[in-house]
Design a protein around this motif. Structure first.
Motif, PDB file in Angstrom:
ATOM      1  N   ALA A 125       0.852  -1.186   0.000  1.00  0.00           N
ATOM      2  CA  ALA A 125       0.000   0.000   0.000  1.00  0.00           C
ATOM      3  C   ALA A 125       0.884   1.231   0.000  1.00  0.00           C
ATOM      4  CB  ALA A 125      -0.923   0.003   1.221  1.00  0.00           C
ATOM      5  N   LEU A 126       0.271   2.392  -0.234  1.00  0.00           N
ATOM      6  CA  LEU A 126       1.003   3.656  -0.308  1.00  0.00           C
ATOM      7  C   LEU A 126       0.377   4.702   0.614  1.00  0.00           C
ATOM      8  CD1 LEU A 126       1.346   4.023  -4.193  1.00  0.00           C
ATOM      9  CD2 LEU A 126       3.122   3.241  -2.606  1.00  0.00           C
ATOM     10  N   LEU A 127       1.233   5.553   1.159  1.00  0.00           N
ATOM     11  CA  LEU A 127       0.813   6.776   1.839  1.00  0.00           C
ATOM     12  C   LEU A 127       1.322   7.934   0.989  1.00  0.00           C
ATOM     13  CD1 LEU A 127      -0.089   8.701   4.072  1.00  0.00           C
ATOM     14  CD2 LEU A 127       2.003   8.119   5.331  1.00  0.00           C
ATOM     15  N   ILE A 128       0.434   8.825   0.583  1.00  0.00           N
ATOM     16  CA  ILE A 128       0.795   9.974  -0.247  1.00  0.00           C
ATOM     17  C   ILE A 128       0.604  11.234   0.591  1.00  0.00           C
ATOM     18  CG2 ILE A 128       0.220  11.295  -2.324  1.00  0.00           C
ATOM     19  CD1 ILE A 128      -0.750   8.664  -3.575  1.00  0.00           C
ATOM     20  N   VAL A 129       1.674  12.002   0.760  1.00  0.00           N
ATOM     21  CA  VAL A 129       1.627  13.186   1.624  1.00  0.00           C
ATOM     22  C   VAL A 129       1.808  14.459   0.803  1.00  0.00           C
ATOM     23  CG1 VAL A 129       2.464  11.900   3.631  1.00  0.00           C
ATOM     24  CG2 VAL A 129       4.096  13.072   2.149  1.00  0.00           C
ATOM     25  N   ARG A 130       1.417  15.569   1.417  1.00  0.00           N
ATOM     26  CA  ARG A 130       1.500  16.907   0.830  1.00  0.00           C
ATOM     27  C   ARG A 130       0.894  16.909  -0.573  1.00  0.00           C
ATOM     28  NH1 ARG A 130       6.861  20.482   1.634  1.00  0.00           N
ATOM     29  NH2 ARG A 130       6.311  20.070   3.799  1.00  0.00           N
ATOM     30  N   THR A 131      -0.407  16.691  -0.619  1.00  0.00           N
ATOM     31  CA  THR A 131      -1.118  16.553  -1.884  1.00  0.00           C
ATOM     32  C   THR A 131      -1.195  17.866  -2.657  1.00  0.00           C
ATOM     33  OG1 THR A 131      -3.146  16.825  -0.608  1.00  0.00           O
ATOM     34  CG2 THR A 131      -2.524  14.577  -1.232  1.00  0.00           C
ATOM     35  N   ARG A 132      -1.139  17.722  -3.972  1.00  0.00           N
ATOM     36  CA  ARG A 132      -1.261  18.859  -4.880  1.00  0.00           C
ATOM     37  C   ARG A 132      -2.719  19.023  -5.325  1.00  0.00           C
ATOM     38  NH1 ARG A 132       3.496  16.152  -5.823  1.00  0.00           N
ATOM     39  NH2 ARG A 132       5.369  17.463  -5.670  1.00  0.00           N
ATOM     40  N   VAL A 133      -3.033  20.197  -5.832  1.00  0.00           N
ATOM     41  CA  VAL A 133      -4.389  20.461  -6.304  1.00  0.00           C
ATOM     42  C   VAL A 133      -4.778  19.423  -7.353  1.00  0.00           C
ATOM     43  CG1 VAL A 133      -5.880  22.128  -7.471  1.00  0.00           C
ATOM     44  CG2 VAL A 133      -4.196  22.929  -5.793  1.00  0.00           C
ATOM     45  N   ASN A 134      -3.931  19.242  -8.335  1.00  0.00           N
ATOM     46  CA  ASN A 134      -4.076  18.166  -9.319  1.00  0.00           C
ATOM     47  C   ASN A 134      -2.873  17.254  -9.137  1.00  0.00           C
ATOM     48  OD1 ASN A 134      -6.456  19.188 -10.885  1.00  0.00           O
ATOM     49  ND2 ASN A 134      -5.072  20.917 -11.199  1.00  0.00           N
ATOM     50  N   ASP A 135      -3.085  16.106  -8.532  1.00  0.00           N
ATOM     51  CA  ASP A 135      -1.962  15.287  -8.085  1.00  0.00           C
ATOM     52  C   ASP A 135      -1.806  14.026  -8.943  1.00  0.00           C
ATOM     53  OD1 ASP A 135      -0.082  13.741  -6.535  1.00  0.00           O
ATOM     54  OD2 ASP A 135      -0.597  15.039  -4.844  1.00  0.00           O
ATOM     55  N   PRO A 136      -0.734  13.960  -9.754  1.00  0.00           N
ATOM     56  CA  PRO A 136      -0.535  12.779 -10.610  1.00  0.00           C
ATOM     57  C   PRO A 136      -0.295  11.494  -9.819  1.00  0.00           C
ATOM     58  CG  PRO A 136       1.411  14.200 -10.653  1.00  0.00           C
ATOM     59  CD  PRO A 136       0.335  14.961  -9.940  1.00  0.00           C
ATOM     60  N   ARG A 137       0.163  11.614  -8.589  1.00  0.00           N
ATOM     61  CA  ARG A 137       0.395  10.418  -7.769  1.00  0.00           C
ATOM     62  C   ARG A 137      -0.927   9.728  -7.434  1.00  0.00           C
ATOM     63  NH1 ARG A 137       3.263  13.252  -2.897  1.00  0.00           N
ATOM     64  NH2 ARG A 137       1.434  14.550  -3.289  1.00  0.00           N
ATOM     65  N   VAL A 138      -1.953  10.518  -7.169  1.00  0.00           N
ATOM     66  CA  VAL A 138      -3.273   9.959  -6.860  1.00  0.00           C
ATOM     67  C   VAL A 138      -3.846   9.277  -8.101  1.00  0.00           C
ATOM     68  CG1 VAL A 138      -5.640  10.539  -6.203  1.00  0.00           C
ATOM     69  CG2 VAL A 138      -3.709  11.590  -5.002  1.00  0.00           C
ATOM     70  N   VAL A 139      -3.697   9.928  -9.252  1.00  0.00           N
ATOM     71  CA  VAL A 139      -4.176   9.341 -10.505  1.00  0.00           C
ATOM     72  C   VAL A 139      -3.466   8.017 -10.757  1.00  0.00           C
ATOM     73  CG1 VAL A 139      -4.299   9.649 -13.008  1.00  0.00           C
ATOM     74  CG2 VAL A 139      -4.728  11.598 -11.486  1.00  0.00           C
ATOM     75  N   PHE A 140      -2.143   8.007 -10.576  1.00  0.00           N
ATOM     76  CA  PHE A 140      -1.368   6.791 -10.826  1.00  0.00           C
ATOM     77  C   PHE A 140      -1.753   5.670  -9.866  1.00  0.00           C
ATOM     78  CE2 PHE A 140       2.304   4.196  -9.624  1.00  0.00           C
ATOM     79  CZ  PHE A 140       2.553   3.572 -10.832  1.00  0.00           C
ATOM     80  N   ALA A 141      -1.877   5.984  -8.581  1.00  0.00           N
ATOM     81  CA  ALA A 141      -2.190   4.952  -7.588  1.00  0.00           C
ATOM     82  C   ALA A 141      -3.558   4.339  -7.842  1.00  0.00           C
ATOM     83  CB  ALA A 141      -2.114   5.542  -6.179  1.00  0.00           C
ATOM     84  N   ARG A 142      -4.528   5.153  -8.243  1.00  0.00           N
ATOM     85  CA  ARG A 142      -5.852   4.619  -8.555  1.00  0.00           C
ATOM     86  C   ARG A 142      -5.769   3.662  -9.749  1.00  0.00           C
ATOM     87  NH1 ARG A 142      -9.828   6.964 -10.279  1.00  0.00           N
ATOM     88  NH2 ARG A 142     -11.430   5.859  -9.116  1.00  0.00           N
ATOM     89  N   LYS A 143      -5.032   4.055 -10.794  1.00  0.00           N
ATOM     90  CA  LYS A 143      -4.903   3.204 -11.975  1.00  0.00           C
ATOM     91  C   LYS A 143      -4.158   1.910 -11.668  1.00  0.00           C
ATOM     92  CE  LYS A 143      -5.167   6.811 -15.524  1.00  0.00           C
ATOM     93  NZ  LYS A 143      -4.437   7.525 -16.613  1.00  0.00           N
ATOM     94  N   ALA A 144      -3.243   1.970 -10.694  1.00  0.00           N
ATOM     95  CA  ALA A 144      -2.463   0.790 -10.314  1.00  0.00           C
ATOM     96  C   ALA A 144      -3.254  -0.165  -9.425  1.00  0.00           C
ATOM     97  CB  ALA A 144      -1.178   1.218  -9.608  1.00  0.00           C
ATOM     98  N   HIS A 145      -4.419   0.273  -8.962  1.00  0.00           N
ATOM     99  CA  HIS A 145      -5.289  -0.551  -8.107  1.00  0.00           C
ATOM    100  C   HIS A 145      -4.552  -1.043  -6.859  1.00  0.00           C
ATOM    101  CE1 HIS A 145      -8.309  -0.470 -11.243  1.00  0.00           C
ATOM    102  NE2 HIS A 145      -7.413  -0.912 -12.110  1.00  0.00           N
ATOM    103  N   ILE A 146      -3.811  -0.130  -6.256  1.00  0.00           N
ATOM    104  CA  ILE A 146      -3.120  -0.441  -5.008  1.00  0.00           C
ATOM    105  C   ILE A 146      -3.767   0.367  -3.892  1.00  0.00           C
ATOM    106  CG2 ILE A 146      -1.349   1.360  -5.321  1.00  0.00           C
ATOM    107  CD1 ILE A 146       0.647  -0.578  -3.972  1.00  0.00           C
ATOM    108  N   PRO A 147      -3.959  -0.208  -2.706  1.00  0.00           N
ATOM    109  CA  PRO A 147      -4.521   0.583  -1.609  1.00  0.00           C
ATOM    110  C   PRO A 147      -3.635   1.789  -1.282  1.00  0.00           C
ATOM    111  CG  PRO A 147      -4.537  -1.762  -1.078  1.00  0.00           C
ATOM    112  CD  PRO A 147      -3.710  -1.610  -2.319  1.00  0.00           C
ATOM    113  N   PHE A 148      -4.254   2.935  -1.067  1.00  0.00           N
ATOM    114  CA  PHE A 148      -3.483   4.114  -0.677  1.00  0.00           C
ATOM    115  C   PHE A 148      -4.367   5.071   0.100  1.00  0.00           C
ATOM    116  CE2 PHE A 148      -5.488   5.565  -4.574  1.00  0.00           C
ATOM    117  CZ  PHE A 148      -5.716   6.918  -4.376  1.00  0.00           C
ATOM    118  N   VAL A 149      -3.720   5.865   0.947  1.00  0.00           N
ATOM    119  CA  VAL A 149      -4.376   6.927   1.693  1.00  0.00           C
ATOM    120  C   VAL A 149      -3.555   8.189   1.494  1.00  0.00           C
ATOM    121  CG1 VAL A 149      -5.070   7.775   3.974  1.00  0.00           C
ATOM    122  CG2 VAL A 149      -5.311   5.345   3.428  1.00  0.00           C
ATOM    123  N   THR A 150      -4.222   9.313   1.277  1.00  0.00           N
ATOM    124  CA  THR A 150      -3.508  10.578   1.159  1.00  0.00           C
ATOM    125  C   THR A 150      -3.616  11.359   2.465  1.00  0.00           C
ATOM    126  OG1 THR A 150      -5.405  11.846   0.330  1.00  0.00           O
ATOM    127  CG2 THR A 150      -4.038  10.710  -1.300  1.00  0.00           C
TER     128      THR A 150
END
Length: 342
Positions: A125-150
């Motif tokens: 799983a992933l933890l994504i910190v200091r999120t951007r208004v439009n965040d490519p990391r969130v887009v990528f993690a969703r497409k990768a179908h891996i659990p993550f929390v921002t």
């Protein structure tokens, strides 16, 4: 303590305890809660090696930390508290954090690092910190179908799990406090507006001014990298302007400490001639000169909620769109701000 002793302590079978700790849904919720509560109390932690051999999972959650601003420090005290809260929850569930840091603000490189985490099979799983208004990391993690929390939010309407603090309310409170002290020229030292938290803090600041009929002055709104040096430089520039502010609200305690230094350099008495407020209630804030009025956002509790949310996703107990925690904030008054001197 081994799982055998834990089961004996609870008066349950080893199988029941094992299945609860490994996230199986055939254990009654009340029993599962009792097992995790007792495991937390006695410091029990499942053997990650045995778990990996059995399940093929790594038992690791990956996080990439942003630079502290100067490209040298790994994490500051606020980030340490956050990660401590995350780890406190993860370890009971048999997981650990694996962290690295990039030394510059580069979302493309950061997304590539997360891709390496996933493709290399390093993390579950992933933890994504200091999120951007439009965040490519969130887009990528969703497409990768891996659990993550921002930690923080984005503008996307797609469902994802997030934990955040009420940044808008925090800066409404800090700004309104200065207005109630009689200040009208109130500056905002903020982070880069590419980050969603900075947009929310600016909104809270603007809302407080609007409530009291004070016009927004773009000359009093500055953006920097959240460091002491950034706060120092921006405050120094403001104090040299034809109409300097009498109060300054800062996006981090570090920026506020820099602003304190800029005031001392000019012989300006903080708390009387000018008010300064920070954010974060960092370990240094109570020991600055003068002690810093700041906003506490229970960062360790934020971390615990992140850890709990990650475990719920990893166990399949919740959908990403169902996990949203907006943590309250509390103003911590000290001596760095006060009534405007006419």
């Amino acid at each position: 303590m081994s799982i055998v002793l834990l089961a004996r302590d609870l008066g349950l079978s080893i199988s029941t305890v094992s299945r609860a700790l490994n996230g199986y849904d055939d254990v009654a919720p009340a029993t599962r809660d009792r097992i995790f509560q007792r495991a937390r109390e006695i410091g029990y932690r499942p053997n990650p090696g045995a778990r990996r051999l059995k399940s093929g999972k790594t038992s690791l959650v990956g996080v990439i930390l942003p630079s502290a601003g100067d490209g040298v420090r790994f994490v500051d005290s606020v980030a340490s508290s956050l990660l401590g809260g995350v780890e406190a929850e993860l370890e009971v569930g048999g997981y650990s954090l694996i962290a690295t840091m990039q030394t510059r603000n580069d979302p493309v490189r950061e997304t590539a690092l997360y891709e390496n985490f996933i493709k290399g099979g390093w993390v579950d799983a992933l933890l994504i910190v200091r999120t951007r208004v439009n965040d490519p990391r969130v887009v990528f993690a969703r497409k990768a179908h891996i659990p993550f929390v921002t930690y923080g939010r984005t503008e996307t309407t797609a469902p994802y799990a997030w934990v955040d603090t009420d940044n808008e309310q925090a800066f409404f409170l800090a700004t309104e406090r200065q207005i109630e002290f009689g200040h009208r020229r109130i500056a905002l030292l903020n982070g880069p507006l590419e980050y969603y938290f900075a947009r929310l803090r600016e909104q809270g600041y603007a809302n407080a001014l609007a409530k009291h009929g004070i016009a927004l002055d773009q000359l009093l709104m500055r953006n920097g990298d959240l460091s002491e040096m950034s706060g120092y430089a921006m405050c120094r520039s403001l104090l040299s302007s034809p109409s300097p502010p009498t109060a300054i609200v800062c996006a981090t305690d570090a920026m506020a400490v820099g602003a304190l230094a800029a005031c001392r350099e000019r012989g300006i008495e903080v708390g009387k001639a000018v008010s300064i407020v920070g954010y974060g209630n960092s370990s240094a804030s109570a020991f600055s000169d003068p002690p810093l009025t700041t906003i506490d956002h229970a960062v360790f509790d934020n971390g615990r909620h992140i850890g709990q949310s990650l475990l719920r996703l990893l166990r399949g107990e919740a959908k990403p769109g169902d996990i949203h925690y907006l943590e309250p904030v509390v103003l911590v008054p000290r001596n760095s701000d006060g009534p405007r001197i006419a």
